[in-house]
Motif scaffolding. Sequence first.
Motif, PDB file in Angstrom:
ATOM      1  N   LEU A   1       5.955  -1.062  -1.119  1.00 19.87           N
ATOM      2  CA  LEU A   1       6.237  -2.215  -0.250  1.00 19.87           C
ATOM      3  C   LEU A   1       6.929  -1.693   1.000  1.00 19.87           C
ATOM      4  CD1 LEU A   1       6.019  -5.317  -0.225  1.00 19.87           C
ATOM      5  CD2 LEU A   1       8.340  -5.402  -1.140  1.00 19.87           C
ATOM      6  N   ILE A   2       6.245  -1.741   2.151  1.00 20.71           N
ATOM      7  CA  ILE A   2       6.800  -1.124   3.359  1.00 20.71           C
ATOM      8  C   ILE A   2       7.412  -2.139   4.324  1.00 20.71           C
ATOM      9  CG2 ILE A   2       5.319   0.899   3.255  1.00 20.71           C
ATOM     10  CD1 ILE A   2       3.498  -0.421   5.279  1.00 20.71           C
ATOM     11  N   LYS A   3       6.951  -3.368   4.257  1.00 22.97           N
ATOM     12  CA  LYS A   3       7.509  -4.436   5.086  1.00 22.97           C
ATOM     13  C   LYS A   3       7.367  -5.747   4.330  1.00 22.97           C
ATOM     14  CE  LYS A   3       6.844  -2.675   9.795  1.00 22.97           C
ATOM     15  NZ  LYS A   3       6.232  -2.958  11.110  1.00 22.97           N
TER      16      LYS A   3
ATOM     17  N   ILE B   1       3.840  -6.848   3.314  1.00 24.89           N
ATOM     18  CA  ILE B   1       2.875  -5.750   3.488  1.00 24.89           C
ATOM     19  C   ILE B   1       3.170  -4.637   2.472  1.00 24.89           C
ATOM     20  CG2 ILE B   1       1.888  -4.050   5.072  1.00 24.89           C
ATOM     21  CD1 ILE B   1       2.918  -5.753   7.391  1.00 24.89           C
ATOM     22  N   ALA B   2       2.140  -4.200   1.777  1.00 28.14           N
ATOM     23  CA  ALA B   2       2.295  -3.107   0.818  1.00 28.14           C
ATOM     24  C   ALA B   2       1.150  -2.122   0.985  1.00 28.14           C
ATOM     25  CB  ALA B   2       2.322  -3.634  -0.619  1.00 28.14           C
ATOM     26  N   VAL B   3       1.417  -0.891   0.584  1.00 27.68           N
ATOM     27  CA  VAL B   3       0.396   0.158   0.623  1.00 27.68           C
ATOM     28  C   VAL B   3       0.134   0.624  -0.812  1.00 27.68           C
ATOM     29  CG1 VAL B   3      -0.195   2.475   1.418  1.00 27.68           C
ATOM     30  CG2 VAL B   3       1.046   0.928   2.934  1.00 27.68           C
TER      31      VAL B   3
ATOM     32  N   ASN C   1       2.055 -10.326  -8.138  1.00 29.40           N
ATOM     33  CA  ASN C   1       3.431 -10.800  -8.318  1.00 29.40           C
ATOM     34  C   ASN C   1       4.334 -10.523  -7.117  1.00 29.40           C
ATOM     35  OD1 ASN C   1       2.864 -11.760 -10.903  1.00 29.40           O
ATOM     36  ND2 ASN C   1       3.416  -9.833 -11.895  1.00 29.40           N
ATOM     37  N   LEU C   2       3.882  -9.624  -6.220  1.00 33.40           N
ATOM     38  CA  LEU C   2       4.687  -9.312  -5.030  1.00 33.40           C
ATOM     39  C   LEU C   2       4.567 -10.390  -3.958  1.00 33.40           C
ATOM     40  CD1 LEU C   2       3.975  -5.473  -4.618  1.00 33.40           C
ATOM     41  CD2 LEU C   2       6.108  -6.543  -5.374  1.00 33.40           C
ATOM     42  N   HIS C   3       3.533 -11.247  -4.086  1.00 32.69           N
ATOM     43  CA  HIS C   3       3.299 -12.338  -3.122  1.00 32.69           C
ATOM     44  C   HIS C   3       3.206 -11.789  -1.701  1.00 32.69           C
ATOM     45  CE1 HIS C   3       4.038 -15.105  -6.398  1.00 32.69           C
ATOM     46  NE2 HIS C   3       5.233 -14.555  -6.601  1.00 32.69           N
ATOM     47  N   ILE C   4       2.383 -10.754  -1.533  1.00 35.66           N
ATOM     48  CA  ILE C   4       2.207 -10.153  -0.212  1.00 35.66           C
ATOM     49  C   ILE C   4       0.992 -10.761   0.486  1.00 35.66           C
ATOM     50  CG2 ILE C   4       3.297  -7.962  -0.836  1.00 35.66           C
ATOM     51  CD1 ILE C   4       0.492  -6.804  -1.258  1.00 35.66           C
ATOM     52  N   GLN C   5       0.911 -10.554   1.803  1.00 33.75           N
ATOM     53  CA  GLN C   5      -0.230 -11.039   2.577  1.00 33.75           C
ATOM     54  C   GLN C   5      -1.242  -9.931   2.831  1.00 33.75           C
ATOM     55  OE1 GLN C   5       2.522 -12.713   5.731  1.00 33.75           O
ATOM     56  NE2 GLN C   5       0.950 -14.314   5.755  1.00 33.75           N
ATOM     57  N   TYR C   6      -0.741  -8.710   2.983  1.00 32.31           N
ATOM     58  CA  TYR C   6      -1.610  -7.584   3.315  1.00 32.31           C
ATOM     59  C   TYR C   6      -1.414  -6.433   2.327  1.00 32.31           C
ATOM     60  CZ  TYR C   6      -2.080  -9.935   7.835  1.00 32.31           C
ATOM     61  OH  TYR C   6      -2.321 -10.846   8.822  1.00 32.31           O
TER      62      TYR C   6
ATOM     63  N   PHE D   1      -9.790   1.431   8.439  1.00 35.92           N
ATOM     64  CA  PHE D   1      -9.108   2.144   9.515  1.00 35.92           C
ATOM     65  C   PHE D   1      -9.009   3.620   9.153  1.00 35.92           C
ATOM     66  CE2 PHE D   1      -7.672  -2.219   9.498  1.00 35.92           C
ATOM     67  CZ  PHE D   1      -7.734  -2.601  10.829  1.00 35.92           C
ATOM     68  N   ALA D   2      -8.809   4.440  10.163  1.00 35.73           N
ATOM     69  CA  ALA D   2      -8.732   5.879   9.930  1.00 35.73           C
ATOM     70  C   ALA D   2      -7.496   6.250   9.123  1.00 35.73           C
ATOM     71  CB  ALA D   2      -8.746   6.636  11.254  1.00 35.73           C
ATOM     72  N   ASN D   3      -6.385   5.549   9.380  1.00 37.42           N
ATOM     73  CA  ASN D   3      -5.140   5.876   8.683  1.00 37.42           C
ATOM     74  C   ASN D   3      -4.258   4.640   8.548  1.00 37.42           C
ATOM     75  OD1 ASN D   3      -3.657   5.681  11.265  1.00 37.42           O
ATOM     76  ND2 ASN D   3      -4.702   7.618  11.733  1.00 37.42           N
ATOM     77  N   VAL D   4      -3.170   4.776   7.811  1.00 36.54           N
ATOM     78  CA  VAL D   4      -2.262   3.657   7.563  1.00 36.54           C
ATOM     79  C   VAL D   4      -1.611   3.176   8.854  1.00 36.54           C
ATOM     80  CG1 VAL D   4      -0.132   2.973   6.380  1.00 36.54           C
ATOM     81  CG2 VAL D   4      -1.806   4.392   5.185  1.00 36.54           C
TER      82      VAL D   4
END
Length: 271
Positions: free
Chosen positions: A164-166, A169-171, A196-201, A260-263
């Motif tokens: 979870l980075i923001k 938003i999670a990666v 369960n994280l309820h993320i959008q992206y 995308f090419a990268n994160v």
Amino acid sequence: MASMSKITTFFNDNAESLAVEIVESVLRSMKIVIPEVEKEQAIKMYIEFFGFLGESLTEKKDGVPEDLIIWSKKNAEQQISSGGKISEIAVRYPPTRRIFAELLTRICIEFGLSLKENAYMIKKVNEMLDLSLNETIFTFEYLANSYREKAQREIAELSAPIVLIKEGIAVLPLIGMIDCYRATYILEKVVPDIANLHIQYLIVDYSGILTIDADIAKYLRQIGDILLLLGINVMITGLRPELVITVVNSRIDMSAIKTFANVKQALEYIE
């Protein structure tokens, strides 16, 4: 029968010295050294072995002594825990059979037993050793499979961490080689955790993937569809040319998922 009764008495009276002779002879024959505690366990097992063998000769008793089964399982457990091979245990059985045959033949001559009685005793010993070897192999295979499954679970957990980075938003960085086991793990364990994280992206990064085949690519696409149905915007990053070729050759429709090419590029797009 009278001669067999004498043999039974002889085995009971001399079980310890006979057990020591067997163990020492096998080790000397194979030119190996084992820890003293293992040597003591083997001697203890063979003491019961001779007692059981004596009873089986006069009472027509089948099966094997309990200590032999326990000892066989412990041998397998020790090999697994030390990273050894089952062959290292299996190779001890042929010299053990030979030494037993020589010992029993010597005893039969001393007691004046017939060749038929001698052959019968050797047969009984071989049957007991066969059961011991089978128990060792079965236990080794069972434990090896258990260790393998445990290792697979641990690798799967490490190879698909959710970061979870923001807020929102999670990666999901995929690492190593994705096989059916790990793809199933992602579907059954990781996807519910993401929900369960309820993320959008969710950014699924493939840059750490070594290789995937067509079937696994389809599996991962299905996982992406499930996340989309859960209302999560899925993005893919880090697809190398060889992975792209696999996806294209598999005719997998990736049009619903942005790549995308990268994160970094994916995060810039979101922002």
